[in-house]
Structures are given as C-alpha cells and as structure tokens.
Design a protein around this motif. Structure first.
Motif, PDB file in Angstrom:
ATOM      1  N   ARG A  45       0.835  -1.216   0.000  1.00  0.00           N
ATOM      2  CA  ARG A  45       0.000   0.000   0.000  1.00  0.00           C
ATOM      3  C   ARG A  45       0.863   1.256   0.000  1.00  0.00           C
ATOM      4  O   ARG A  45       0.579   2.217  -0.722  1.00  0.00           O
ATOM      5  CB  ARG A  45      -0.920   0.005   1.208  1.00  0.00           C
ATOM      6  N   THR A  46       1.927   1.286   0.818  1.00  0.00           N
ATOM      7  CA  THR A  46       2.789   2.466   0.846  1.00  0.00           C
ATOM      8  C   THR A  46       3.479   2.667  -0.502  1.00  0.00           C
ATOM      9  O   THR A  46       3.629   3.805  -0.967  1.00  0.00           O
ATOM     10  CB  THR A  46       3.847   2.354   1.958  1.00  0.00           C
ATOM     11  N   GLN A  48       2.264   1.776  -3.419  1.00  0.00           N
ATOM     12  CA  GLN A  48       1.244   2.286  -4.335  1.00  0.00           C
ATOM     13  C   GLN A  48       0.999   3.772  -4.100  1.00  0.00           C
ATOM     14  O   GLN A  48       0.840   4.545  -5.048  1.00  0.00           O
ATOM     15  CB  GLN A  48      -0.057   1.511  -4.158  1.00  0.00           C
ATOM     16  N   ARG A  49       0.967   4.174  -2.822  1.00  0.00           N
ATOM     17  CA  ARG A  49       0.768   5.601  -2.508  1.00  0.00           C
ATOM     18  C   ARG A  49       1.901   6.443  -3.061  1.00  0.00           C
ATOM     19  O   ARG A  49       1.681   7.531  -3.598  1.00  0.00           O
ATOM     20  CB  ARG A  49       0.659   5.803  -0.996  1.00  0.00           C
ATOM     21  N   LYS A  50       3.138   5.955  -2.900  1.00  0.00           N
ATOM     22  CA  LYS A  50       4.286   6.701  -3.407  1.00  0.00           C
ATOM     23  C   LYS A  50       4.205   6.880  -4.920  1.00  0.00           C
ATOM     24  O   LYS A  50       4.453   7.971  -5.435  1.00  0.00           O
ATOM     25  CB  LYS A  50       5.588   5.983  -3.042  1.00  0.00           C
ATOM     26  N   GLU A  53       1.497   9.401  -5.731  1.00  0.00           N
ATOM     27  CA  GLU A  53       1.934  10.772  -5.443  1.00  0.00           C
ATOM     28  C   GLU A  53       2.900  11.273  -6.511  1.00  0.00           C
ATOM     29  O   GLU A  53       2.834  12.432  -6.915  1.00  0.00           O
ATOM     30  CB  GLU A  53       2.587  10.835  -4.066  1.00  0.00           C
TER      31      GLU A  53
END
Length: 117
Positions: A45-46, A48-50, A53
């Motif tokens: 998840r982190t 994917q967030r990066k 962004e």
C-alpha cells in the motif's frame, strides 16, 4: 490408416454448473464472499501511494507548465495590441502636431512609464 479424422477434445473454458435453483438463469453466477481476499500488505500500500503521489506531482508540473505557456502567449498578444494602439495614437497626434513635438511627448511618456514600474 483410416481416412476419417478423429475429433479433438475441446476443453471447456467455463465450467458447466447446472441450472440455478431459483430459476433465474439470466443472472450472472456470483462467487463466494471473501472479505479478506482484497487486502494487501502495508508495504504494498505504501508503495502504491508513493507511485500515485509521484504521478500526481508530474501531472501538476505538466499542467503548470502548460498554463505558464498559455499565459506567456496571452501576454504576448496583449503587448502587441497595446503597442499597436499606442502607434495608432502617435500617428493621430502626428497628423495634428509637429513631428518634433510628438517625439518629445513619446520620450516624456516613456520616462513616466519607467517611473511607474
């Protein structure tokens, strides 16, 4: 050897499940509800967030670039129109007044513009 060809066995792509109990065969078959099936790990998840962004930052940068180019073009058009209007105004003044006086007024107005800026 015989001249008749043997039929090939074709594997069915969809498994035949038979008739539905409620008789609504036109509805799609539903799969079992598994609430934990779509969960992903924290690291995934982190990551994917990066990436999301980074994509959004790039999009924003591209939009700002495009807008700056658009504003630059608009400003160029405005400057041209302003210069054209000023030239026409000086031509009208030159029809009425002496050329040296028009030149003197131009210089005076340029000084005033520089003082205002």
């Amino acid at each position: 050897m015989s001249t008749t060809a043997r039929p090939r066995a074709i594997a069915p792509s969809n498994k035949v499940k038979g008739r539905r109990v409620n008789g609504k065969q036109w509805h799609e078959q539903k799969s079992a509800f598994r609430p934990g099936a779509g969960l992903t790990s924290y690291e995934k998840r982190t990551e994917q967030r990066k990436t999301l962004e980074a994509v959004k930052a790039k999009e924003k940068e591209m939009k700002e670039e495009k807008e700056a180019e658009r504003q630059r073009r608009i400003q160029g058009i405005k400057d041209k129109r302003e210069a054209k209007a000023e030239k026409e105004r000086y031509e009208k003044m030159a029809e009425k007044m002496h050329q040296k006086r028009v030149e003197r007024l131009k210089r005076r107005e340029k000084r005033n513009k520089l003082l205002k800026s």
